[in-house]
Design an enzyme around this catalytic site. Structure first.
Site, PDB file in Angstrom:
ATOM      1  N   GLY A 170       0.801  -1.208   0.000  1.00 10.94           N
ATOM      2  CA  GLY A 170       0.000   0.000   0.000  1.00 10.94           C
ATOM      3  C   GLY A 170       0.832   1.255   0.000  1.00 10.94           C
ATOM      4  N   ASN A 201      -8.331   5.251   4.621  1.00 12.63           N
ATOM      5  CA  ASN A 201      -8.190   5.273   3.165  1.00 12.63           C
ATOM      6  C   ASN A 201      -9.307   4.456   2.523  1.00 12.63           C
ATOM      7  OD1 ASN A 201      -7.203   2.823   1.360  1.00 12.63           O
ATOM      8  ND2 ASN A 201      -6.375   2.473   3.432  1.00 12.63           N
ATOM      9  N   PHE A 232      -7.484  -0.190  -4.633  1.00 10.61           N
ATOM     10  CA  PHE A 232      -6.507  -0.871  -5.500  1.00 10.61           C
ATOM     11  C   PHE A 232      -6.129  -0.011  -6.709  1.00 10.61           C
ATOM     12  CE2 PHE A 232      -7.510  -5.618  -4.365  1.00 10.61           C
ATOM     13  CZ  PHE A 232      -6.928  -5.425  -3.119  1.00 10.61           C
ATOM     14  N   ASN A 273       2.556  -7.979  -3.783  1.00  9.47           N
ATOM     15  CA  ASN A 273       1.193  -8.195  -3.313  1.00  9.47           C
ATOM     16  C   ASN A 273       0.239  -8.056  -4.500  1.00  9.47           C
ATOM     17  OD1 ASN A 273      -1.475  -7.253  -2.262  1.00  9.47           O
ATOM     18  ND2 ASN A 273      -0.464  -7.405  -0.275  1.00  9.47           N
ATOM     19  N   ASN A 295      -3.860 -10.723  -1.593  1.00  9.85           N
ATOM     20  CA  ASN A 295      -4.559  -9.796  -0.700  1.00  9.85           C
ATOM     21  C   ASN A 295      -6.059  -9.899  -0.919  1.00  9.85           C
ATOM     22  OD1 ASN A 295      -5.473  -7.706   0.865  1.00  9.85           O
ATOM     23  ND2 ASN A 295      -4.576  -6.073  -0.363  1.00  9.85           N
ATOM     24  N   SER A 340      -8.745  -6.215   1.627  1.00 11.05           N
ATOM     25  CA  SER A 340      -9.058  -4.800   1.489  1.00 11.05           C
ATOM     26  C   SER A 340     -10.566  -4.579   1.621  1.00 11.05           C
ATOM     27  CB  SER A 340      -8.597  -4.265   0.137  1.00 11.05           C
ATOM     28  OG  SER A 340      -9.093  -2.950  -0.064  1.00 11.05           O
ATOM     29  N   ASN A 346     -12.018  -1.934   0.481  1.00 14.86           N
ATOM     30  CA  ASN A 346     -12.364  -0.872  -0.467  1.00 14.86           C
ATOM     31  C   ASN A 346     -12.702  -1.351  -1.867  1.00 14.86           C
ATOM     32  OD1 ASN A 346     -11.911   1.167   1.508  1.00 14.86           O
ATOM     33  ND2 ASN A 346      -9.700   0.875   1.231  1.00 14.86           N
ATOM     34  N   THR A 347     -12.708  -2.675  -2.070  1.00 15.47           N
ATOM     35  CA  THR A 347     -13.203  -3.269  -3.303  1.00 15.47           C
ATOM     36  C   THR A 347     -14.425  -4.091  -2.930  1.00 15.47           C
ATOM     37  OG1 THR A 347     -11.007  -3.370  -4.335  1.00 15.47           O
ATOM     38  CG2 THR A 347     -12.707  -4.837  -5.217  1.00 15.47           C
ATOM     39  N   LYS A 352      -2.873 -12.421   2.979  1.00 21.98           N
ATOM     40  CA  LYS A 352      -3.169 -11.269   3.831  1.00 21.98           C
ATOM     41  C   LYS A 352      -4.653 -11.254   4.151  1.00 21.98           C
ATOM     42  CE  LYS A 352      -2.211  -6.354   4.404  1.00 21.98           C
ATOM     43  NZ  LYS A 352      -1.364  -5.254   3.953  1.00 21.98           N
ATOM     44  N   ASN A 402      -5.041  -6.296   7.784  1.00 24.03           N
ATOM     45  CA  ASN A 402      -5.162  -5.095   6.974  1.00 24.03           C
ATOM     46  C   ASN A 402      -5.860  -4.018   7.795  1.00 24.03           C
ATOM     47  OD1 ASN A 402      -5.462  -3.333   4.680  1.00 24.03           O
ATOM     48  ND2 ASN A 402      -5.554  -5.121   3.346  1.00 24.03           N
ATOM     49  N   GLY A 404      -3.107   2.608  11.531  1.00 21.67           N
ATOM     50  CA  GLY A 404      -2.342   3.406  12.475  1.00 21.67           C
ATOM     51  C   GLY A 404      -2.609   3.037  13.915  1.00 21.67           C
TER      52      GLY A 404
END
Length: 341
Positions: A60, A108, A112, A136, A167, A170, A172-173, A204, A233, A254
């Site tokens: 990322g 975020n 991808f 990845n 991966n 995520s 976000n997909t 992952k 993740n 974070g």
């Protein structure tokens, strides 16, 4: 990426600042990384690969493999580029990257975004390596057969990478995390392991898992011969946050992710019984946190968001502090400390 430039980088859009940081690292790498930090020798062997130290760059950060030499120059023992999809794709609409300064976190929803496998693999093949390079891979958003995308990605990356990561974590997909369960997971792992040849294959997974799902993933990974699990993740959960952008949609990373990520590491350690190497990611921003994850069962650790707040000297500081903590507790090497808690 200079820590002295952080106020200037924080004054501009987060995604633009990230792009500028990658450009700086690419430039440093091209001329031999004159600002490279020294790394303490703390070798760890995972999947037959000897990592110079256990601190890695998470996927990322350098999606397209533009700053590989520069990131190695910061002291990372491993660099994982991507996520890469077979075809280039722009990702989700901007803005899609948000700093949570008060929380030392990031949200975020990139989706991808990358320039495709072919371009990045050419850079990876030509890059100077000072450690282990991971690649990845993922699926294009509109792919008719997403498992075929992973199969193609693994086959293309395996001859170049030291290891390949699939991966499926995520958020976000849309629908991607469905591949973490049931027949879809078993089928994906079967086709990916057949495509990898002799190259180690990592998986992952997301931190947003229930106990039964963790057990299912652990069993499938063991049965398929996966070499390591990266746990995990970003999370779609939201612990209490103080930053103005805390309500933005996307994956949280974070410092706020650290407690959940640490718990999921312990859960996967229990579920796998030590039969699969574990790599800890999520909220690692100090030597003490990295050491705690190692003692909880991680063979390696990865970070990305920590760099935003800790600066380019963070990897070498973590490596230095790890060496001191191991010596303090009487461990001759990292491997002696893995899972001691």
């Amino acid at each position: 990426m200079s820590f002295a430039l952080r106020p200037l980088l924080f004054a501009i859009d987060a995604e633009r600042a990230h792009g500028l940081s990658i450009e700086m690292l690419a430039g440093w790498g091209a001329i031999g990384t004159p600002f490279a930090a020294a790394s303490t020798a703390l070798p760890v062997t995972v999947a037959g690969l000897t990592f110079p130290n256990p601190v890695g760059l998470a996927a990322g950060a350098d999606k397209d493999g533009r700053g590989i030499a520069g990131f190695f120059g910061l002291g990372f023992g491993s660099v994982e580029i991507g996520t890469l999809t077979p075809l280039p794709q722009p990702g989700n609409p901007e803005p899609r990257l948000f700093r949570l300064r008060a929380d030392r976190g990031v949200i975020n929803r990139m989706g991808f975004n990358n320039g495709g496998l072919a371009a990045a693999l050419a850079r990876a093949k030509a890059a100077k390596r000072r450690g282990i390079l991971g690649i990845n891979v993922g699926a294009n958003k509109h792919a008719v057969d997403r498992i075929a995308d992973y199969e193609a990605g693994v086959a293309a990356a395996a001859p170049i990478a030291d290891y390949v990561t699939i991966n499926i974590s995520s958020p976000n997909t849309p629908g991607l995390r469905d591949l973490q369960h049931g027949r879809a997971l078993v089928g994906l792992l079967a086709r990916a392991t057949a495509a990898r040849g002799a190259t180690p294959l990592f998986l992952k997974v997301a931190p947003d898992q229930e106990p039964t799902q963790i057990d299912e993933i652990a069993k499938a990974a063991i049965d398929a011969g996966i070499d390591a699990l990266i746990v995990g993740n970003t999370t779609v959960g939201r612990p209490p946050l103080a930053s103005p952008d805390a309500s933005e949609a996307g994956g949280l990373s974070g410092a706020p992710l650290a407690p959940l990520a640490a718990q999921r590491l312990r859960d996967f350690r229990s579920a796998t019984g030590g039969k699969v190497s574990l790599i800890a990611a999520g909220g690692i921003d100090s030597g003490a946190e990295a050491y705690a994850r190692i003692r909880a069962g991680a063979s390696l650790v990865q970070l990305y968001t920590g760099l935003v707040y800790g600066g380019p000297g963070l990897p070498s500081r973590i490596v230095h502090d790890l060496a001191a903590l191991l010596a303090r507790d009487g461990f001759a090497n990292v491997e002696d400390a893995i899972g001691r808690d």
